[in-house]
Scaffold this active site. Structure first.
Site, PDB file in Angstrom:
ATOM      1  CB  SER A   1      -1.729  -3.411   2.306  1.00 26.65           C
ATOM      2  OG  SER A   1      -0.690  -4.198   2.559  1.00 26.65           O
TER       3      SER A   1
ATOM      4  CD  GLN B   1      -4.837  -0.773   9.735  1.00 24.91           C
ATOM      5  OE1 GLN B   1      -5.562  -1.728  10.068  1.00 24.91           O
ATOM      6  NE2 GLN B   1      -3.428  -0.875   9.733  1.00 24.91           N
TER       7      GLN B   1
ATOM      8  CG  ASN C   1      -2.656   3.642  10.742  1.00 23.55           C
ATOM      9  OD1 ASN C   1      -2.971   4.592  10.236  1.00 23.55           O
ATOM     10  ND2 ASN C   1      -1.394   3.690  11.118  1.00 23.55           N
TER      11      ASN C   1
ATOM     12  CG  HIS D   1       1.118  -6.983   5.284  1.00 24.65           C
ATOM     13  ND1 HIS D   1       1.485  -6.589   6.674  1.00 24.65           N
ATOM     14  CD2 HIS D   1       1.162  -5.734   4.670  1.00 24.65           C
ATOM     15  CE1 HIS D   1       1.722  -5.194   6.544  1.00 24.65           C
ATOM     16  NE2 HIS D   1       1.672  -4.726   5.258  1.00 24.65           N
TER      17      HIS D   1
ATOM     18  CB  CYS E   1       5.394   5.552  21.124  1.00 28.28           C
ATOM     19  SG  CYS E   1       4.790   7.100  21.644  1.00 28.28           S
TER      20      CYS E   1
ATOM     21  CB  ALA F   1      -0.862   0.034   1.110  1.00 33.29           C
ATOM     22  CB  THR F   2       4.121   1.981   1.316  1.00 33.47           C
ATOM     23  OG1 THR F   2       3.926   1.557   2.634  1.00 33.47           O
ATOM     24  CG2 THR F   2       5.382   3.163   1.074  1.00 33.47           C
TER      25      THR F   2
END
Ligand SMILES: Cc1ncc(COP(=O)(O)O)c(C=O)c1O
Length: 396
Positions: free
Chosen positions: A201, A181, A153, A203, A326, A71-72
């Site tokens: 995507s 998503q 996401n 995966h 994070c 998807a990127t």
């Protein structure tokens, strides 16, 4: 016990998908473009897979779906293609997106800004969703594209895609949605939504990594990102990832098949986990349950650093996430939490738990037990958390 609650990062490959893709590595490994039988014997499976993909999203025909590597790539392709088609070689110079898109959208927009493109990053409310009036106001005569995700996401919040599609149609602006998503979690109907482009995507819906797609309505002209061959009708060059395409087709078919189950059963387990978390003092969850994909919880646990929590849960075999920033060594706060207006100390306490249709009740019960114990341990040593009479009584 090993519990995987990081399904928004990636998912287990469904065993049915794995079984179907395996023969394409060592038996039917021909290049589909070759003229011999090794090549041609891959054609029937590819054709079934493409049909499954367009059926799964209700495209008009399989030519409207182009397979990419992820998807990127699909997101980069739309934004950079629009740059060449509508901005560099035409009279438009404006793209609208939201401030909580995936980095593959945000970073590409930042790159286009360096080329002189004007980009509007729409703000989001405290639930992480854009206001439709902000979108209407942002569109002007220079707007070439609106790119707004179907579901976020990190928060799992679903965007008002049909309304956005309607606005874009009325204003005559192209509309792209990052559907990564959403597929496998909620119904995705590209015609009903009125999108011109949609990225996905494999995966993220129990297919393998390294294969994704871009829906392009009525095969709208879009300058290619990858040049060099006549693959995918000349639109996307590169030898076809046969095993990946076959697998993604099957994964899409299963996503549609299990969608009702996902909605009911995954929602039930997610709510069980979420309700248990919300019983703990000073725990917050972003967004409301109704407008969220069934599998996601983005919680903020006061006094508990997200990374400390991940480390603690990992000791018990539980995999979760803190969200993109994070998760890196960068100690800046979670950008989505920041975008929704969370105070800096709360943005450091993000914990994302994302389930799938493979998650079991036993795993959820085990997770509830260990999260409670981890909160107790981590708050006891936290320099930012002080017990009040109320939370002291609960022991958490
Ligand atoms: C919303 C969203 N868009 C795009 C991507 C990128 O997908 P891929 O891993 O296929 O490049 C992700 C992956 O996390 C995502 O969650």
């Amino acid at each position: 016990m090993r519990v995987y609650l990081d399904n928004n990062a990636t998912t287990i490959v469904d065993p049915e998908v794995e079984k179907l893709m395996n023969p394409f590595f060592c038996q039917m490994y021909g290049n589909p473009n070759s003229l011999h039988q090794f090549g041609s014997e891959t054609h029937p499976a590819l054709s079934v897979a493409m049909d499954r993909l367009y059926d799964g999203i209700n495209a008009k025909d399989s030519d409207d779906v182009i397979v990419t590597s992820c998807a990127t790539e699909s997101n980069n392709w739309v934004l950079q293609g629009i740059y060449f088609d509508k901005i560099k070689n035409a009279d438009k110079n404006h793209i609208i997106t939201s401030s909580v898109e995936h980095p593959s959208i945000i970073a590409t927009c930042r790159f286009l800004e360096t080329l002189g493109v004007r980009v509007t990053y729409l703000p989001v409310n405290h639930e992480g969703v854009i206001n439709i009036n902000d979108l209407k106001e942002a569109i002007d005569e220079e707007t070439a594209l609106v790119s707004i995700m179907w579901a976020n996401n990190e928060t799992g919040m679903i965007f008002p895609i049909e309304e956005i599609g309607q606005v874009c149609k009325e204003k005559g602006v192209l509309f792209h949605s990052d559907g990564v998503q959403a597929i496998g979690k909620i119904a995705v109907d590209v015609q009903k939504a009125g999108v011109d482009f949609m990225s996905f995507s494999a995966h993220k819906f129990h297919g393998p990594k390294g294969v994704g797609g871009l829906y392009i309505k009525d095969s709208i002209a879009l300058t290619s990102l990858l040049h060099g061959g006549e693959h995918m009708g000349g639109r996307r060059s590169g030898t076809l990832n046969v095993a990946g395409i076959v697998a993604m087709g099957k994964a899409m078919e299963l996503a549609v098949k299990y969608q009702e189950y996902e909605y009911k059963e995954v929602t039930r387990l997610r709510n069980k986990l979420e309700d248990a978390l919300l019983e703990i003092p000073d725990v917050f969850v972003v967004g409301n349950k109704k407008d969220r994909v069934p599998n996601t919880i983005l919680a903020s646990i006061k006094g508990v650093e997200g990374e400390g929590m991940l480390w603690d849960l990992n000791q018990y075999g539980i995999a979760a996430s803190t969200g993109s920033a994070c998760a890196s060594e960068d100690l800046e706060s979670n950008p989505v939490m920041e975008a929704i207006g969370a105070e800096a100390d709360l943005a450091h306490t993000a914990l994302r738990l994302s389930l799938s249709r493979f998650t079991t009740e036993e795993e959820i019960d085990y997770t509830i037990l260990h999260i409670k114990q981890a909160i107790k341990r981590l708050r006891a040593i936290s320099s930012t958390f002080s017990y009040t009479p109320k939370n002291h009584k609960s022991g958490l």
